[in-house]
Design a protein around this motif. Structure first.
Motif, mmCIF file in Angstrom:
data_model
loop_
_atom_site.group_PDB
_atom_site.id
_atom_site.type_symbol
_atom_site.label_atom_id
_atom_site.label_comp_id
_atom_site.label_asym_id
_atom_site.label_seq_id
_atom_site.Cartn_x
_atom_site.Cartn_y
_atom_site.Cartn_z
ATOM 1 N N LEU A 179 16.348 -58.754 -36.098
ATOM 2 C CA LEU A 179 15.717 -60.071 -36.074
ATOM 3 C C LEU A 179 16.250 -60.918 -34.930
ATOM 4 O O LEU A 179 15.483 -61.622 -34.257
ATOM 5 C CB LEU A 179 15.949 -60.780 -37.413
ATOM 6 C CG LEU A 179 15.357 -62.191 -37.532
ATOM 7 C CD1 LEU A 179 13.850 -62.170 -37.334
ATOM 8 C CD2 LEU A 179 15.717 -62.802 -38.885
ATOM 9 N N LEU A 180 17.552 -60.849 -34.684
ATOM 10 C CA LEU A 180 18.123 -61.590 -33.555
ATOM 11 C C LEU A 180 17.496 -61.130 -32.242
ATOM 12 O O LEU A 180 17.223 -61.948 -31.354
ATOM 13 C CB LEU A 180 19.638 -61.391 -33.508
ATOM 14 C CG LEU A 180 20.453 -62.150 -34.557
ATOM 15 C CD1 LEU A 180 21.913 -61.702 -34.515
ATOM 16 C CD2 LEU A 180 20.350 -63.647 -34.339
ATOM 17 N N SER A 230 26.699 -50.876 -38.281
ATOM 18 C CA SER A 230 25.721 -51.243 -39.308
ATOM 19 C C SER A 230 24.832 -50.061 -39.659
ATOM 20 O O SER A 230 24.392 -49.903 -40.808
ATOM 21 C CB SER A 230 24.861 -52.410 -38.812
ATOM 22 O OG SER A 230 25.639 -53.569 -38.626
ATOM 23 N N PHE A 234 19.791 -56.197 -44.421
ATOM 24 C CA PHE A 234 20.618 -57.359 -44.124
ATOM 25 C C PHE A 234 21.705 -57.125 -43.082
ATOM 26 O O PHE A 234 22.344 -58.084 -42.645
ATOM 27 C CB PHE A 234 21.251 -57.898 -45.415
ATOM 28 C CG PHE A 234 20.239 -58.484 -46.357
ATOM 29 C CD1 PHE A 234 19.634 -59.693 -46.071
ATOM 30 C CD2 PHE A 234 19.857 -57.808 -47.505
ATOM 31 C CE1 PHE A 234 18.682 -60.236 -46.920
ATOM 32 C CE2 PHE A 234 18.907 -58.340 -48.367
ATOM 33 C CZ PHE A 234 18.320 -59.555 -48.075
ATOM 34 N N ALA A 262 19.335 -57.763 -39.641
ATOM 35 C CA ALA A 262 19.761 -59.024 -39.039
ATOM 36 C C ALA A 262 19.853 -58.905 -37.524
ATOM 37 O O ALA A 262 19.389 -59.790 -36.784
ATOM 38 C CB ALA A 262 21.112 -59.445 -39.620
#
Length: 294
Positions: A274-275, A145, A267, A271
């Protein structure tokens, strides 16, 4: 010495956050921010990893990561496998064989952050029999990512490496990301298998107060700061032409390029960040006071 390591690792994390968020604004010179972006995560990995794994196991991580990444980079430059056909320019300084010396620390630092974040998401899991394959698989996605957020900027825009045939992702071929996943998954998997053969204690509790503060938050903060850098760049775009042409002759819109990598930061990397935050906040795993042995 160990009692000072949390302070040192948090200091490194704070410096890294500052470099990432200030670099697009021009407050940090490019010739300084680029080495710092690679060397600060490497320093964090060595100190943080030595504290929580021991120097022997951290040395194993370093050797596996550097050997695998350099071998695959050189192999691809010579043959096109696994990333595609490309070469490095002289922008990144001296090289080891065909690969700039800064590339190894970049793999090592972000590789360790990605591994640590994947462990956090999986609940502080150690790579035992039940997680020896799940953890490397997830860590590979966490790390690739990152590449989505910088490869078009570093190659198509800055020319630090040149994709000979261009590619669909603003001049970067799809094969690059598949090759990245193969490379990072392989060194994560080798380390996980190495760790699974050694005696290891229970997973480190995610929500264990001071343990969480010194183990998870610094690494998560650095990964999240990396995710925010392309977003800050979008807010402070560098001056220059409105279009750029890749080696295949395809013309790309510069504003669109910066917009897409910012979206990848939000995103994709966002993501995973955030997890990690949700895992820490929910305190899903009760504190056990166990000494980390991952």
């Amino acid at each position: 010495m160990n009692r000072f390591l949390p302070v040192v690792t948090w200091t490194i994390a704070a410096l890294y956050v500052a470099v990432n968020l200030l670099r697009p604004t021009g407050f940090v010179p490019g010739n300084l921010s680029l080495p710092l972006s690679a060397l600060l995560p490497m320093a964090f990995a060595l100190l943080h990893g030595a504290r929580h794994y021991g120097w022997r196991d951290m040395l194993a991580f370093v050797v596996i990561c550097l050997v695998v990444s350099n071998a695959f980079e050189n192999l691809s430059i010579l043959t096109g496998f696994p990333f595609g056909h490309y070469h490095y320019s002289d922008n990144l300084g001296p090289k080891l064989f065909l690969v700039p010396l800064l590339i190894g620390p970049a793999y090592l630092g972000m590789g360790y952050l990605s591994w640590t974040l994947a462990r956090l998401i999986l609940g502080g899991a150690r790579p035992g029999a039940d997680r020896a394959f799940a953890l490397p698989a997830l860590a590979g996605f966490v790390m690739v990512s990152w590449d989505l957020t910088f490869d078009p900027v570093a190659s198509t825009m800055a020319g630090s490496w040149i994709w000979h045939d261009g590619g669909a992702y603003f001049g970067v071929p799809v094969s690059n990301f598949l090759g990245w996943y193969l490379t990072v998954y392989l060194f994560f998997q080798l380390f996980a298998l190495y760790r699974s053969r050694r005696t290891a204690g229970p997973p480190l509790a995610v929500g264990a107060g001071a343990v969480a503060s010194s183990v998870w938050w610094p690494a998560l903060t650095m990964y999240a700061a990396t995710a925010l850098r392309p977003v800050v760049t979008l807010l402070f775009p560098p001056s220059g032409p409105t279009t750029v042409t890749d080696p295949a002759g395809v013309v790309w819109n510069v504003a669109a390029l910066y917009g897409v990598v910012a979206l990848a930061g939000i995103f994709a990397m966002g993501a995973f960040s955030l997890l990690g935050v949700l895992r820490l906040v929910e305190k899903a795993v009760p504190a056990t006071g166990a000494t980390p042995a991952q």
